[in-house]
Write a protein that holds these residues in place. Structure first.
Motif, PDB file in Angstrom:
ATOM      1  N   ASN A   1      46.316  24.233  40.269  1.00  0.00           N
ATOM      2  CA  ASN A   1      45.395  23.128  40.533  1.00  0.00           C
ATOM      3  C   ASN A   1      45.464  22.705  41.990  1.00  0.00           C
ATOM      4  OD1 ASN A   1      43.483  21.205  40.082  1.00  0.00           O
ATOM      5  ND2 ASN A   1      44.926  19.660  39.374  1.00  0.00           N
ATOM      6  N   GLY A   2      45.520  23.710  42.839  1.00  0.00           N
ATOM      7  CA  GLY A   2      45.445  23.456  44.268  1.00  0.00           C
ATOM      8  C   GLY A   2      46.697  22.815  44.840  1.00  0.00           C
ATOM      9  N   THR A   3      46.680  22.668  46.157  1.00  0.00           N
ATOM     10  CA  THR A   3      47.792  22.018  46.842  1.00  0.00           C
ATOM     11  C   THR A   3      47.766  20.524  46.561  1.00  0.00           C
ATOM     12  OG1 THR A   3      47.666  23.775  48.428  1.00  0.00           O
ATOM     13  CG2 THR A   3      48.898  21.860  49.114  1.00  0.00           C
ATOM     14  N   THR A   4      46.620  20.034  46.116  1.00  0.00           N
ATOM     15  CA  THR A   4      46.548  18.647  45.649  1.00  0.00           C
ATOM     16  C   THR A   4      47.646  18.400  44.616  1.00  0.00           C
ATOM     17  OG1 THR A   4      44.198  18.452  46.071  1.00  0.00           O
ATOM     18  CG2 THR A   4      45.079  17.070  44.300  1.00  0.00           C
ATOM     19  N   SER A   5      47.794  19.303  43.653  1.00  0.00           N
ATOM     20  CA  SER A   5      48.791  19.059  42.607  1.00  0.00           C
ATOM     21  C   SER A   5      50.201  19.210  43.170  1.00  0.00           C
ATOM     22  CB  SER A   5      48.564  19.981  41.414  1.00  0.00           C
ATOM     23  OG  SER A   5      48.751  21.321  41.792  1.00  0.00           O
TER      24      SER A   5
ATOM     25  N   VAL B   1      47.204  11.463  56.435  1.00  0.00           N
ATOM     26  CA  VAL B   1      47.501  12.400  55.348  1.00  0.00           C
ATOM     27  C   VAL B   1      46.211  12.744  54.618  1.00  0.00           C
ATOM     28  CG1 VAL B   1      49.906  11.810  54.874  1.00  0.00           C
ATOM     29  CG2 VAL B   1      48.079  10.430  53.856  1.00  0.00           C
ATOM     30  N   HIS B   2      46.261  13.847  53.884  1.00  0.00           N
ATOM     31  CA  HIS B   2      45.137  14.243  53.042  1.00  0.00           C
ATOM     32  C   HIS B   2      45.024  13.258  51.867  1.00  0.00           C
ATOM     33  CE1 HIS B   2      43.306  16.893  49.852  1.00  0.00           C
ATOM     34  NE2 HIS B   2      42.520  17.175  50.872  1.00  0.00           N
ATOM     35  N   ARG B   3      43.835  13.147  51.308  1.00  0.00           N
ATOM     36  CA  ARG B   3      43.621  12.194  50.215  1.00  0.00           C
ATOM     37  C   ARG B   3      44.575  12.423  49.042  1.00  0.00           C
ATOM     38  NH1 ARG B   3      37.944  13.196  47.276  1.00  0.00           N
ATOM     39  NH2 ARG B   3      38.859  11.672  45.897  1.00  0.00           N
ATOM     40  N   SER B   4      45.017  13.675  48.852  1.00  0.00           N
ATOM     41  CA  SER B   4      45.897  13.960  47.713  1.00  0.00           C
ATOM     42  C   SER B   4      47.188  13.144  47.797  1.00  0.00           C
ATOM     43  CB  SER B   4      46.224  15.453  47.645  1.00  0.00           C
ATOM     44  OG  SER B   4      46.739  15.900  48.881  1.00  0.00           O
ATOM     45  N   ALA B   5      47.654  12.860  49.014  1.00  0.00           N
ATOM     46  CA  ALA B   5      48.898  12.097  49.160  1.00  0.00           C
ATOM     47  C   ALA B   5      48.673  10.641  48.773  1.00  0.00           C
ATOM     48  CB  ALA B   5      49.412  12.204  50.589  1.00  0.00           C
TER      49      ALA B   5
ATOM     50  N   VAL C   1      57.026  17.969  52.706  1.00  0.00           N
ATOM     51  CA  VAL C   1      56.176  18.500  53.776  1.00  0.00           C
ATOM     52  C   VAL C   1      54.871  19.044  53.192  1.00  0.00           C
ATOM     53  CG1 VAL C   1      56.100  20.020  55.779  1.00  0.00           C
ATOM     54  CG2 VAL C   1      58.288  19.089  55.021  1.00  0.00           C
ATOM     55  N   ASP C   2      53.765  18.519  53.705  1.00  0.00           N
ATOM     56  CA  ASP C   2      52.458  19.041  53.310  1.00  0.00           C
ATOM     57  C   ASP C   2      52.147  20.219  54.230  1.00  0.00           C
ATOM     58  OD1 ASP C   2      49.832  19.657  52.895  1.00  0.00           O
ATOM     59  OD2 ASP C   2      49.153  17.590  52.701  1.00  0.00           O
ATOM     60  N   GLU C   3      52.329  21.424  53.695  1.00  0.00           N
ATOM     61  CA  GLU C   3      52.069  22.633  54.475  1.00  0.00           C
ATOM     62  C   GLU C   3      50.814  23.340  53.968  1.00  0.00           C
ATOM     63  OE1 GLU C   3      55.964  24.644  54.463  1.00  0.00           O
ATOM     64  OE2 GLU C   3      56.198  23.996  56.528  1.00  0.00           O
ATOM     65  N   ALA C   4      49.817  22.528  53.613  1.00  0.00           N
ATOM     66  CA  ALA C   4      48.540  23.106  53.170  1.00  0.00           C
ATOM     67  C   ALA C   4      48.008  24.070  54.231  1.00  0.00           C
ATOM     68  CB  ALA C   4      47.523  21.999  52.912  1.00  0.00           C
ATOM     69  N   HIS C   5      48.288  23.750  55.496  1.00  0.00           N
ATOM     70  CA  HIS C   5      47.779  24.597  56.582  1.00  0.00           C
ATOM     71  C   HIS C   5      48.893  25.387  57.255  1.00  0.00           C
ATOM     72  CE1 HIS C   5      43.985  22.621  56.007  1.00  0.00           C
ATOM     73  NE2 HIS C   5      44.624  21.471  55.994  1.00  0.00           N
ATOM     74  N   GLY C   6      50.005  25.583  56.550  1.00  0.00           N
ATOM     75  CA  GLY C   6      51.150  26.208  57.219  1.00  0.00           C
ATOM     76  C   GLY C   6      51.799  27.368  56.471  1.00  0.00           C
TER      77      GLY C   6
ATOM     78  N   MET D   1      48.661  28.666  49.432  1.00  0.00           N
ATOM     79  CA  MET D   1      48.518  30.125  49.527  1.00  0.00           C
ATOM     80  C   MET D   1      47.052  30.529  49.638  1.00  0.00           C
ATOM     81  SD  MET D   1      51.104  32.134  49.664  1.00  0.00           S
ATOM     82  CE  MET D   1      50.914  33.687  48.806  1.00  0.00           C
ATOM     83  N   HIS D   2      46.172  29.700  49.060  1.00  0.00           N
ATOM     84  CA  HIS D   2      44.759  30.103  49.062  1.00  0.00           C
ATOM     85  C   HIS D   2      44.110  29.870  50.427  1.00  0.00           C
ATOM     86  CE1 HIS D   2      42.718  26.101  48.814  1.00  0.00           C
ATOM     87  NE2 HIS D   2      43.799  25.711  48.194  1.00  0.00           N
ATOM     88  N   LYS D   3      44.828  29.243  51.341  1.00  0.00           N
ATOM     89  CA  LYS D   3      44.247  29.104  52.681  1.00  0.00           C
ATOM     90  C   LYS D   3      44.680  30.331  53.490  1.00  0.00           C
ATOM     91  CE  LYS D   3      43.177  24.236  52.590  1.00  0.00           C
ATOM     92  NZ  LYS D   3      43.899  23.331  51.667  1.00  0.00           N
ATOM     93  N   SER D   4      45.767  30.192  54.264  1.00  0.00           N
ATOM     94  CA  SER D   4      46.102  31.355  55.098  1.00  0.00           C
ATOM     95  C   SER D   4      46.870  32.443  54.345  1.00  0.00           C
ATOM     96  CB  SER D   4      46.889  30.911  56.334  1.00  0.00           C
ATOM     97  OG  SER D   4      48.041  30.200  55.957  1.00  0.00           O
TER      98      SER D   4
ATOM     99  N   CYS E   1      35.496  11.643  55.279  1.00  0.00           N
ATOM    100  CA  CYS E   1      34.660  12.818  55.520  1.00  0.00           C
ATOM    101  C   CYS E   1      35.415  14.001  54.923  1.00  0.00           C
ATOM    102  CB  CYS E   1      34.495  13.083  57.018  1.00  0.00           C
ATOM    103  SG  CYS E   1      33.745  11.732  57.904  1.00  0.00           S
ATOM    104  N   TYR E   2      34.670  14.905  54.245  1.00  0.00           N
ATOM    105  CA  TYR E   2      35.339  16.069  53.661  1.00  0.00           C
ATOM    106  C   TYR E   2      34.659  17.344  54.102  1.00  0.00           C
ATOM    107  CZ  TYR E   2      38.948  17.908  50.837  1.00  0.00           C
ATOM    108  OH  TYR E   2      40.111  18.528  50.467  1.00  0.00           O
ATOM    109  N   PRO E   3      35.397  18.317  54.626  1.00  0.00           N
ATOM    110  CA  PRO E   3      36.729  18.161  55.173  1.00  0.00           C
ATOM    111  C   PRO E   3      36.706  17.257  56.418  1.00  0.00           C
ATOM    112  CG  PRO E   3      35.852  20.367  55.662  1.00  0.00           C
ATOM    113  CD  PRO E   3      34.840  19.671  54.837  1.00  0.00           C
TER     114      PRO E   3
HETATM  115  C1  LIG Z   1      46.555  18.615  54.544  1.00  0.00           C
HETATM  116  C2  LIG Z   1      46.057  18.956  53.172  1.00  0.00           C
HETATM  117  N1  LIG Z   1      46.840  18.716  52.113  1.00  0.00           N
HETATM  118  C3  LIG Z   1      46.461  19.010  50.860  1.00  0.00           C
HETATM  119  C4  LIG Z   1      45.232  19.583  50.619  1.00  0.00           C
HETATM  120  C5  LIG Z   1      44.824  19.863  49.199  1.00  0.00           C
HETATM  121  O1  LIG Z   1      44.665  21.214  48.971  1.00  0.00           O
HETATM  122  P1  LIG Z   1      43.771  21.794  47.770  1.00  0.00           P
HETATM  123  O2  LIG Z   1      42.356  21.733  48.228  1.00  0.00           O
HETATM  124  O3  LIG Z   1      44.297  23.164  47.591  1.00  0.00           O
HETATM  125  O4  LIG Z   1      43.990  20.937  46.569  1.00  0.00           O
HETATM  126  C6  LIG Z   1      44.377  19.863  51.696  1.00  0.00           C
HETATM  127  C7  LIG Z   1      43.049  20.475  51.470  1.00  0.00           C
HETATM  128  O5  LIG Z   1      42.334  20.847  52.343  1.00  0.00           O
HETATM  129  C8  LIG Z   1      44.781  19.533  53.011  1.00  0.00           C
HETATM  130  O6  LIG Z   1      43.991  19.736  54.067  1.00  0.00           O
END
Ligand SMILES: Cc1ncc(COP(=O)(O)O)c(C=O)c1O
Length: 484
Positions: A89-93, A115-119, A195-200, A225-228, A434-436
């Motif tokens: 369920n994505g990096t959100t989860s 931070v991203h909205r998920s946090a 650590v939020d490594e969504a982009h790392g 993993m689904h990003k880089s 704004c998204y993204p």
């Molecule tokens: C910094 C950051 N954290 C978390 C997420 C959430 O990732 P996902 O879309 O895989 O749920 C994103 C999504 O772009 C993000 O940019």
């Protein structure tokens, strides 16, 4: 047991299961695609044939004991973690699981506001209380910086009861904080480092890139993993380290995770982990080379600035991810979002995102030099055709919020809806972003100000995709109801 990164246990189990030609009287009801020919024709038979349910030979994501467990162990080894969880369920989860593992209701967590909205969503779910460290803005580019070590230290001294610190590594634009110093500081005060490594993801597999969370001893990391990393959209890893309990973390994940984990997503994680573990150094050498070449070409066009390591300042830009192609557009007189839209609408080029002053083109090993040259040529032409006077463009991106209530209090409070423009001085009970990039402009519990309204209106005017409000048109805002 010795592990081999050449293994792909989930894929191997799926292949064996296919070979056994088992007759399916279980879900999914499309029965390997035969029950839904249009879907099978669209996605392919192999795809539907591997879209199967949990069972003993294929293990179960909620309680893995065989092939999923092996895939987790291989991932943990590849990333240098104590344990890795496969997530569908994505990096959100992953981000939500980190926050909810570290903090219970009422407990504090130190984090930057960008931070991203998920946090912040995790704060709504858990009732944890944010202590924001203002990341500040790189004025010339209008992008949020990393956290200054001194600011983190001050936040720790002011809130010694905080349970954890959350850090972006890197930001969407490629900026890294001093992860090592912040981790040491946090540990010295008994706080967990999340650590939020969504982009790392790629930081783990190439030595030209900034330090990864696990390499500096952080406690948990969310890795897209689904990003880089090359896996299918929505698949992700949560890594844990040190004293963080595997069993408790899994219980937290299972609070919200599906009981029908997708084998398409899980096998894509398994196969991509193998690919990165065996070839990551080479893959990202190529990506970095492509990004560097494109950066140099773009910087020959007057008006754009494709930035890189020259921004490093030893603290709030402690390091920079050179695989990212972030480009400042303001000197062309065009907002990033305008360039983003023109690239797609007129040049058939889709980039990752555009904000008010920057764009980000995502470079991967799947790119070809020809495509990069097409991007450079399009940017040059856009500048020639659309260049404007830059003085009318907004010159900042970050608004320091006034926090009045916790995100959970404000989100669940009695509320009323009003036109955005009338909500000045009220407490927001929902997000606007704004998204993204998905970084809230205003979050539940924050005071709405004229500056915030102006910023939202400006984003709308420039064509940003605004989201977060109950009102799909983003014309009305839910605010906390005031006592009569
Ligand atoms: C910094 C950051 N954290 C978390 C997420 C959430 O990732 P996902 O879309 O895989 O749920 C994103 C999504 O772009 C993000 O940019």
């Amino acid at each position: 047991m010795t592990l081999s990164q050449h293994r792909v246990p989930i894929m191997e189990a799926l292949q064996q299961y296919q070979a056994a030609r088992v007759v399916p009287f279980d879900v999914p009801g499309h029965k390997r695609g035969r029950g839904n020919p249009e879907l099978a024709a669209f996605l392919g038979e192999a795809c539907l044939g591997n879209d199967v349910n949990s069972m003993k030979p294929l293990d179960n994501l909620c309680h893995p004991v065989s092939v999923i467990r092996e895939a987790e162990e291989l991932a943990a080894e590849a990333f240098g973690a104590k344990h890795a969880f496969l997530l569908v369920n994505g990096t959100t989860s992953a981000v939500q699981a980190m926050v909810m593992t570290a903090c219970k209701a009422g407990e504090k967590i130190i984090m930057p506001r960008n931070v991203h909205r998920s946090a912040i969503n995790a704060l709504i779910l858990s009732g944890a209380v944010p202590v924001y460290v203002n990341p500040g803005v790189q004025q010339e580019l209008g992008i949020p910086l990393g956290m200054a070590v001194e600011d983190v230290k001050q936040a720790i001294l002011d809130h010694p009861d905080a349970k954890a610190i959350l850090i972006n590594n890197p930001t969407y634009y490629g900026i890294c904080s001093n992860l090592q110093a912040i981790t040491e500081l946090a540990h010295a005060h008994d706080m967990l480092v999340l650590v939020d490594e969504a982009h790392g993801t790629h930081f783990y597999f190439n030595d030209q890139l900034p330090a990864s969370a696990m390499s500096v001893g952080a406690d948990m990391a969310s890795v897209s993993m689904h990003k880089s990393g090359g896996s299918l959209t929505q698949s992700s890893f949560l890594l844990i380290n040190n004293e963080v309990s595997e069993g408790y973390t899994r219980q937290i994940i299972n609070l919200t995770q599906t009981t029908s984990g997708s084998y398409l997503l899980m096998s894509s994680l398994d196969i991509s982990r193998k690919n990165l573990a065996l070839h990551g150094q080479d893959i990202f050498n190529k990506v970095i080379k492509m990004a560097q070449y494109t950066r140099e070409e773009i910087n020959k066009i007057d008006g754009y600035y494709a930035y890189s390591k020259e921004l490093i300042n030893g603290d709030t830009i402690y390091d920079f991810d050179v695989s990212k192609l972030s480009i400042h557009t303001r000197q062309t007189g065009l907002a990033g979002i305008e360039v983003y839209d023109i690239l797609r609408d007129e040049y058939d080029i889709q980039i990752e995102f555009g904000d008010l002053a920057n764009i980000l083109a995502y470079i991967s090993v799947g790119d070809r030099t020809l495509d990069l040259e097409r991007l450079v040529a399009a940017l040059a032409e856009i500048k020639r055709r659309y260049k404007k006077d830059p003085s009318s463009l907004f010159d900042h991106e970050y608004i320091n919020p006034e926090i009045v209530q916790t995100p959970q209090q404000a989100f669940y409070a009695p509320k009323e809806t009003m036109p955005l423009g009338n909500s000045i001085n009220r407490i927001a009970s929902e997000f606007v972003m704004c998204y993204p990039p998905g970084i809230p402009i205003v979050a539940p519990g924050e005071r709405v100000t004229q500056e915030i309204i102006d910023y939202i209106e400006y984003c709308k005017d420039k064509g940003c995709f605004l989201t977060g409000t109950e009102d799909q048109q983003v014309e009305n805002l839910n605010v906390v109801k005031e006592a009569d």
